[in-house]
Design a protein around this motif. Structure first.
Motif, PDB file in Angstrom:
ATOM      1  N   UNK A   1       0.819  -1.215   0.000  1.00 36.72           N
ATOM      2  CA  UNK A   1       0.000   0.000   0.000  1.00 36.72           C
ATOM      3  C   UNK A   1       0.849   1.259   0.000  1.00 36.72           C
ATOM      4  N   UNK A   2       1.875   1.300   0.843  1.00 31.87           N
ATOM      5  CA  UNK A   2       2.616   2.563   0.954  1.00 31.87           C
ATOM      6  C   UNK A   2       3.551   2.814  -0.212  1.00 31.87           C
ATOM      7  N   UNK A   3       3.822   1.810  -1.018  1.00 32.59           N
ATOM      8  CA  UNK A   3       4.528   2.111  -2.265  1.00 32.59           C
ATOM      9  C   UNK A   3       3.607   2.900  -3.193  1.00 32.59           C
ATOM     10  N   UNK A   4       2.317   2.574  -3.173  1.00 27.26           N
ATOM     11  CA  UNK A   4       1.334   3.307  -3.975  1.00 27.26           C
ATOM     12  C   UNK A   4       1.119   4.712  -3.424  1.00 27.26           C
ATOM     13  N   UNK A   5       1.084   4.825  -2.098  1.00 29.34           N
ATOM     14  CA  UNK A   5       0.875   6.129  -1.471  1.00 29.34           C
ATOM     15  C   UNK A   5       2.064   7.056  -1.740  1.00 29.34           C
ATOM     16  N   UNK A   6       3.278   6.547  -1.561  1.00 24.94           N
ATOM     17  CA  UNK A   6       4.456   7.387  -1.778  1.00 24.94           C
ATOM     18  C   UNK A   6       4.608   7.753  -3.253  1.00 24.94           C
ATOM     19  N   UNK A   7       4.250   6.839  -4.153  1.00 23.26           N
ATOM     20  CA  UNK A   7       4.290   7.162  -5.582  1.00 23.26           C
ATOM     21  C   UNK A   7       3.288   8.265  -5.902  1.00 23.26           C
ATOM     22  N   UNK A   8       2.090   8.165  -5.352  1.00 23.60           N
ATOM     23  CA  UNK A   8       1.093   9.212  -5.554  1.00 23.60           C
ATOM     24  C   UNK A   8       1.593  10.536  -4.987  1.00 23.60           C
ATOM     25  N   UNK A   9       2.265  10.460  -3.852  1.00 25.55           N
ATOM     26  CA  UNK A   9       2.870  11.636  -3.227  1.00 25.55           C
ATOM     27  C   UNK A   9       3.884  12.299  -4.165  1.00 25.55           C
ATOM     28  N   UNK A  10       4.480  11.499  -5.069  1.00 23.49           N
ATOM     29  CA  UNK A  10       5.478  11.994  -6.019  1.00 23.49           C
ATOM     30  C   UNK A  10       4.886  12.260  -7.405  1.00 23.49           C
ATOM     31  N   UNK A  11       3.543  12.280  -7.493  1.00 22.20           N
ATOM     32  CA  UNK A  11       2.841  12.520  -8.763  1.00 22.20           C
ATOM     33  C   UNK A  11       3.089  11.423  -9.807  1.00 22.20           C
ATOM     34  N   UNK A  12       3.437  10.227  -9.352  1.00 18.29           N
ATOM     35  CA  UNK A  12       3.717   9.122 -10.260  1.00 18.29           C
ATOM     36  C   UNK A  12       2.451   8.308 -10.509  1.00 18.29           C
ATOM     37  N   UNK A  13       2.050   8.076 -11.754  1.00 20.06           N
ATOM     38  CA  UNK A  13       0.897   7.218 -12.045  1.00 20.06           C
ATOM     39  C   UNK A  13       1.102   5.811 -11.478  1.00 20.06           C
ATOM     40  N   UNK A  14       0.023   5.204 -11.000  1.00 21.14           N
ATOM     41  CA  UNK A  14       0.143   3.933 -10.286  1.00 21.14           C
ATOM     42  C   UNK A  14      -0.790   2.852 -10.831  1.00 21.14           C
TER      43      UNK A  14
END
Length: 380
Positions: free
Chosen positions: A290-303
């Motif tokens: 989950x937190x890989x998705x959250x941190x990616x979203x935090x970095x504006x990275x599509x998931x």
């Protein structure tokens, strides 16, 4: 002012550590205090103290059975709580009774604070499962006596209301969204893909091992990544948010791949800020944790999420990205599931990047409410 933080920290799960880092930074911002005035109750006090510059004490003191452990923990740690001005119980999926210990353990800190006349909040948590009468009682006690209570997703709010929490439950998203990172742009089309894995039904990690389910999972990851490499010539980077367990899984996946030469593994225990910085280098993140998705979203990275737990799918649904959630048990049934979703992004790459930025902005806005709730909670 002295503030305590209680949660599932000190377990080398850097998703949870990202939450802790964000809460510490929010407290510093809200109350203008040094980390030396923050106390964290941790599974590894020495490590936590060294990493964050805080005071730290054991989260619990094991003492035979659950009742004796509860009593010893209360007796020793209430002396620490009495010296605090404010307590934050939260971050992560702690409002549950899946492993039987969570609700009584975290509920005991609510009791310590209440009996010591120290204000506390329940902050940015995930809730569920809650199946036992004892578990529900402790969670309702925590909610009843808290200055305020906030959760990270709508289903957690709904569950608390279903078990009888009568007061307002605020929705603030995950505390990790308060972290900041800068990007250096994107590739012209999806090219750099980050991947996280979890030891799903691996007997060395999972509560109940199942070799068939684990093999289906790593095979599905391998075939889908191979297809993605063939169709889009992407470079794949595996990394772990829980080390070394997740890194070991990525090695198993890599060994099953035809195009393993197009992949690399970061075999390191990456701390939260490094994870966030790394997430900002990818064009797309295929995340199981989950937190890989959250941190990616935090970095504006599509998931793209591989949903091994309801919390992963709940997060993607809340983010309006339900179409980018792949059930983990069906991953091995076809090899083009990643390819279809990356193709969808590639067909409107500017739109995909803008959607990621908008999603991050929405969650950042919710995190600002969290800061306000912390400030309000500290006043009796």
């Amino acid at each position: 002012m002295k503030i305590g933080i209680v949660g599932n920290y000190g377990n080398d799960n850097n998703g949870d550590e990202a939450i802790l880092l964000s809460i510490i930074r929010q407290l510093q911002k809200a109350f203008q205090i040094e980390t030396s005035n923050i106390t964290v109750f941790s599974n590894n006090p020495k490590q936590t103290a060294e990493q964050y510059g805080v005071e730290s004490y054991p989260l619990y003191y094991k003492n035979g059975n659950a009742i004796k452990t509860f009593m010893k923990t209360y007796k020793l740690n209430v002396k620490v709580v009495q010296k605090l001005d404010f307590v934050v119980i939260g971050g992560g999926g702690i409002l549950m009774d899946l492993y039987k210990r969570e609700a009584p353990l975290y509920g005991s800190y609510a009791m310590m604070a209440k009996n010591s006349n120290v204000p506390y909040v329940v902050y940015g948590c995930g809730a569920g499962p809650l199946n036992t009468g004892l578990g529900k009682w402790f969670i309702k006690f925590m909610a009843k006596h808290a200055q305020n209570i906030s959760v990270r997703d709508p289903k957690s709010k709904q569950l608390l209301q279903q078990i009888g929490v009568k007061r307002e439950v605020h929705l603030i998203g995950d505390p990790a969204f308060s972290l900041e990172v800068e990007r250096n742009g994107f590739s012209e089309r999806p090219k750099k893909v980050g991947v996280t894995a979890v030891p799903y039904y691996n007997a060395s990690y999972w509560p109940t091992g199942d070799e068939t389910l684990y093999n289906n999972y790593i095979t599905g990851m391998a075939t889908n990544l191979d297809k993605l490499i063939e169709e889009f010539q992407v470079d794949v980077t595996f990394f772990a948010t829980k080390y070394p367990q997740d890194a070991d899984v990525t090695k198993d996946i890599q060994q099953k791949m035809k195009h393993a030469d197009k992949t690399s593994i970061i075999d390191e225990n990456l701390k939260p800020q490094k994870l966030l910085d790394l997430s900002a280098t990818f064009d797309v993140l295929v995340g199981t944790r989950l937190h890989s998705l959250i941190l990616a979203t935090d970095a504006n990275t599509p998931i793209i999420g591989v949903s091994y737990h309801t919390k992963v799918n709940d997060f993607l649904q809340m983010a309006g990205l339900g179409d980018y959630s792949i059930p983990i048990d069906s991953l091995h049934e076809s090899d083009d599931q990643f390819t279809k979703l990356v193709s969808k992004m590639d067909n409107d790459w500017e739109g995909a990047k803008q959607l990621a930025a908008n999603t991050n902005g929405d969650f950042k806005q919710k995190s600002s409410l969290g800061l306000k709730l912390l400030q309000e909670g500290a006043s009796k």
